[in-house]
Design a protein around this motif. Structure first.
Motif, PDB file in Angstrom:
ATOM      1  N   ALA A  19       9.353  69.393 -12.145  1.00  0.00           N
ATOM      2  CA  ALA A  19       9.692  67.908 -11.821  1.00  0.00           C
ATOM      3  C   ALA A  19       8.609  67.375 -10.946  1.00  0.00           C
ATOM      4  N   THR A  20       8.181  68.281 -10.008  1.00  0.00           N
ATOM      5  CA  THR A  20       6.743  67.552  -9.150  1.00  0.00           C
ATOM      6  C   THR A  20       5.670  67.584 -10.094  1.00  0.00           C
ATOM      7  N   LEU A  21       5.342  68.597 -10.996  1.00  0.00           N
ATOM      8  CA  LEU A  21       4.210  68.717 -11.931  1.00  0.00           C
ATOM      9  C   LEU A  21       4.526  67.194 -12.929  1.00  0.00           C
ATOM     10  N   LEU A  22       5.617  67.265 -13.244  1.00  0.00           N
ATOM     11  CA  LEU A  22       5.715  66.093 -14.272  1.00  0.00           C
ATOM     12  C   LEU A  22       5.625  64.525 -13.602  1.00  0.00           C
ATOM     13  N   ALA A  23       5.953  64.735 -12.465  1.00  0.00           N
ATOM     14  CA  ALA A  23       5.680  63.189 -11.685  1.00  0.00           C
ATOM     15  C   ALA A  23       4.318  63.009 -11.288  1.00  0.00           C
ATOM     16  N   LEU A  27      18.463  67.166 -15.856  1.00  0.00           N
ATOM     17  CA  LEU A  27      18.197  65.922 -16.031  1.00  0.00           C
ATOM     18  C   LEU A  27      17.010  65.157 -15.496  1.00  0.00           C
ATOM     19  N   LEU A  28      16.689  65.540 -14.248  1.00  0.00           N
ATOM     20  CA  LEU A  28      15.457  64.721 -13.690  1.00  0.00           C
ATOM     21  C   LEU A  28      14.342  65.045 -14.515  1.00  0.00           C
ATOM     22  N   SER A  29      14.021  66.154 -14.779  1.00  0.00           N
ATOM     23  CA  SER A  29      12.871  66.698 -15.972  1.00  0.00           C
ATOM     24  C   SER A  29      12.901  66.064 -17.193  1.00  0.00           C
ATOM     25  N   SER A  30      14.239  65.808 -17.559  1.00  0.00           N
ATOM     26  CA  SER A  30      14.410  65.329 -18.941  1.00  0.00           C
ATOM     27  C   SER A  30      14.129  63.751 -18.692  1.00  0.00           C
ATOM     28  N   ALA A  31      14.337  63.147 -17.759  1.00  0.00           N
ATOM     29  CA  ALA A  31      14.090  61.695 -17.378  1.00  0.00           C
ATOM     30  C   ALA A  31      12.390  61.595 -17.500  1.00  0.00           C
ATOM     31  N   LEU A  32      11.833  62.358 -16.741  1.00  0.00           N
ATOM     32  CA  LEU A  32      10.380  62.302 -16.273  1.00  0.00           C
ATOM     33  C   LEU A  32       9.708  62.627 -17.835  1.00  0.00           C
ATOM     34  N   THR A  33      10.222  63.599 -18.405  1.00  0.00           N
ATOM     35  CA  THR A  33       9.558  63.893 -19.703  1.00  0.00           C
ATOM     36  C   THR A  33       9.781  62.916 -20.611  1.00  0.00           C
ATOM     37  N   GLY A  34      10.777  62.167 -20.774  1.00  0.00           N
ATOM     38  CA  GLY A  34      11.030  61.030 -21.727  1.00  0.00           C
ATOM     39  C   GLY A  34      10.052  60.008 -21.397  1.00  0.00           C
ATOM     40  N   ALA A  35      10.059  59.537 -19.981  1.00  0.00           N
ATOM     41  CA  ALA A  35       8.979  58.414 -19.477  1.00  0.00           C
ATOM     42  C   ALA A  35       7.717  58.895 -19.954  1.00  0.00           C
ATOM     43  N   LEU A  36       7.186  59.809 -19.883  1.00  0.00           N
ATOM     44  CA  LEU A  36       5.978  60.777 -19.883  1.00  0.00           C
ATOM     45  C   LEU A  36       5.518  60.450 -21.478  1.00  0.00           C
ATOM     46  N   VAL A  37       6.353  60.849 -22.499  1.00  0.00           N
ATOM     47  CA  VAL A  37       6.160  60.702 -23.773  1.00  0.00           C
ATOM     48  C   VAL A  37       6.364  59.384 -24.104  1.00  0.00           C
ATOM     49  N   VAL A  38       7.009  58.316 -23.869  1.00  0.00           N
ATOM     50  CA  VAL A  38       6.868  57.319 -24.160  1.00  0.00           C
ATOM     51  C   VAL A  38       5.434  56.457 -23.868  1.00  0.00           C
ATOM     52  N   VAL A  39       5.404  56.699 -22.380  1.00  0.00           N
ATOM     53  CA  VAL A  39       3.996  55.955 -21.967  1.00  0.00           C
ATOM     54  C   VAL A  39       2.622  56.418 -22.557  1.00  0.00           C
ATOM     55  N   VAL A  40       2.716  57.651 -22.988  1.00  0.00           N
ATOM     56  CA  VAL A  40       1.478  58.354 -23.531  1.00  0.00           C
ATOM     57  C   VAL A  40       1.422  58.041 -24.945  1.00  0.00           C
ATOM     58  N   ALA A  61      14.668  61.102 -27.510  1.00  0.00           N
ATOM     59  CA  ALA A  61      15.711  61.805 -26.783  1.00  0.00           C
ATOM     60  C   ALA A  61      16.150  63.325 -27.315  1.00  0.00           C
ATOM     61  N   LEU A  62      15.381  63.821 -28.518  1.00  0.00           N
ATOM     62  CA  LEU A  62      15.565  64.992 -28.774  1.00  0.00           C
ATOM     63  C   LEU A  62      14.272  65.714 -28.336  1.00  0.00           C
ATOM     64  N   LEU A  63      13.426  65.330 -28.198  1.00  0.00           N
ATOM     65  CA  LEU A  63      12.189  66.178 -27.521  1.00  0.00           C
ATOM     66  C   LEU A  63      12.157  66.290 -26.121  1.00  0.00           C
ATOM     67  N   ALA A  64      12.569  65.147 -25.454  1.00  0.00           N
ATOM     68  CA  ALA A  64      12.529  65.353 -23.954  1.00  0.00           C
ATOM     69  C   ALA A  64      13.151  66.560 -23.388  1.00  0.00           C
ATOM     70  N   PRO A  65      14.600  66.440 -23.539  1.00  0.00           N
ATOM     71  CA  PRO A  65      15.662  67.488 -23.018  1.00  0.00           C
ATOM     72  C   PRO A  65      14.768  68.806 -23.250  1.00  0.00           C
ATOM     73  N   GLN A  66      14.518  69.275 -24.641  1.00  0.00           N
ATOM     74  CA  GLN A  66      14.274  70.646 -24.981  1.00  0.00           C
ATOM     75  C   GLN A  66      12.952  70.780 -24.393  1.00  0.00           C
ATOM     76  N   ILE A  67      11.911  69.900 -24.286  1.00  0.00           N
ATOM     77  CA  ILE A  67      10.764  70.266 -23.508  1.00  0.00           C
ATOM     78  C   ILE A  67      10.963  70.478 -22.052  1.00  0.00           C
ATOM     79  N   ALA A  68      11.616  69.756 -21.454  1.00  0.00           N
ATOM     80  CA  ALA A  68      12.201  70.064 -20.082  1.00  0.00           C
ATOM     81  C   ALA A  68      12.744  71.270 -19.794  1.00  0.00           C
ATOM     82  N   ARG A  69      13.789  71.957 -20.791  1.00  0.00           N
ATOM     83  CA  ARG A  69      14.424  73.121 -20.649  1.00  0.00           C
ATOM     84  C   ARG A  69      13.445  74.052 -20.742  1.00  0.00           C
ATOM     85  N   ARG A  70      12.489  74.302 -21.574  1.00  0.00           N
ATOM     86  CA  ARG A  70      11.589  75.219 -21.799  1.00  0.00           C
ATOM     87  C   ARG A  70      10.541  75.214 -20.633  1.00  0.00           C
TER      88      ARG A  70
END
Length: 374
Positions: free
Chosen positions: A52-56, A317-330, A299-308
């Motif tokens: 979560a820290t690295l994703l942030a 949930l926190l890593s899923s939220a950060l991953t979703g935000a990162l995917v949309v912004v990029v 919503a399909l990609l972010a949770p699976q990336i975070a879980r892996r």
């Protein structure tokens, strides 16, 4: 203290502190740490905290790049000055044109990420997500109907999306329920409802005003173009209100991942638990859809990336939220610059990445099931 045995030898009495230490090590699983705040204590997965820290950090870099890169380049120092409210010649470019759009992307990506994590937890299936089981299609159908027939103003569209998403989720839940919620049936019914709602959306497009229908078609691809604080406000409010519910959901995920027999044996009210997680996920996905349109596969990609990345038993949930935000912004940054001056909707890029991933996931799931039955 020593005591004498029957043979005359002395033996040391067992020390008292050994039992509490054993209890503490049994209660705290390996790889976890206990975070205490006053009388409250929380069990934190160490690897999940690091991820979560690295994703942030990555998200912060993506935010700065998003504000700097465009038709005119803005230095990171100037972009930070605008964020801090300092006088800058780039205030209009950064503060008026790019920042509102960025805020919508961050909030929508986080909402899609958490919504996908909750739906996949309830369905116990990595193929499940709000855009696969019909939630975003329901939100889209309701929103397109409101846009095509001029039923509500644009500021009310996120609330219309919530109603459409909840209606679609209720329909899927009702058809999938057979003395319990079967994960495979839940996904299959959701796919069928998605197809039906997609056809209904096309019907609304053909019956409504031509110009409004063209705007609705652009909205259906999922886009952050012309999005601003009017769309960010209701989305941010829902996310803020959902924080306590998300904390409850993080604790409830472990119980929701059990099968029906195990949950009954442990005394867990599984139906209520799943219903609460589903409603929270549907609301988040529906409001995000109303703000940006159906940005598929986030919503399909972010949770699976975070879980892996975290390698946890439950989807974080926190890593899923950060991953979703990162995917949309990029994805939106690439959509703006890859084919400049032509600007692509962000949903085009997420679909281009998400569709192959979905096919790979289906093939991988079928391969595993085939190997288990042989």
């Amino acid at each position: 203290m020593n005591r004498t045995t029957a043979g005359g030898t002395s033996a040391a009495a067992p020390t008292v502190p050994a039992a509490p230490t054993a209890v503490r090590s049994a209660v705290r699983p390996a790889g976890h740490a206990v975070l205490r705040a006053g009388r409250a204590s929380f069990l934190v997965h160490r690897r999940a905290a690091v991820v979560a820290t690295l994703l942030a950090v990555l998200l912060t870099v993506a935010v700065v790049a998003y504000l700097c890169v465009g038709e005119s380049f803005v230095s990171p120092v100037q972009a930070v000055d605008v964020l801090l409210g300092r006088p800058s010649p780039d205030t209009f470019v950064v503060g008026t044109l790019r920042l509102p759009r960025l805020v919508v992307g961050l909030l929508a990506g986080a909402a899609f990420g958490v919504a996908g994590a909750l739906v996949q937890t309830v369905a116990r299936n990595p193929l499940a997500s709000p855009d696969v089981i019909g939630v975003t299609h329901g939100a889209g159908a309701a929103t397109v109907a409101a846009m095509s027939f001029g039923l509500v103003s644009h500021t009310s569209l996120p609330y219309v999306s919530v109603g459409g998403g909840l209606g679609a989720a209720l329909l899927v839940y009702a058809f999938a329920w057979r003395r319990g919620l079967n994960a495979s049936r839940f996904v299959l019914v959701g796919i069928g409802v998605s197809i039906a709602l997609g056809s209904l959306t096309q019907l609304f497009l053909t019956k409504g005003d031509f110009l409004v229908a063209q705007q609705a078609k652009v909205w259906l691809t999922g886009s952050l173009n012309s999005r601003g604080y009017d769309q960010a406000a209701p989305l941010g409010l829902v996310l803020l209100v959902a924080v306590p519910a998300a904390l409850w959901a993080a604790r409830a995920q472990r119980g929701a991942s059990f099968d029906d027999d195990t949950a009954v044996a442990l005394g867990i009210r599984l139906d209520r638990l799943r219903l609460g997680l589903t409603v929270l996920g549907v609301v988040l996905a529906s409001v995000a859809t109303g703000a940006t349109g159906p940005v598929d596969f986030v919503a399909l990609l972010a949770p699976q990336i975070a879980r892996r990345l975290t390698r946890t038993a439950q989807i974080p949930l926190l890593s899923s939220a950060l991953t979703g935000a990162l995917v949309v912004v990029v994805a939106d940054l690439l959509a703006r610059r890859l084919f400049s001056p032509v600007e692509l909707p962000v949903g085009v890029l997420t679909a281009a990445v998400g569709a192959p991933y979905l096919m790979w996931l289906i093939a991988r799931t079928r391969g595993r099931s085939g190997g288990s039955t042989s």
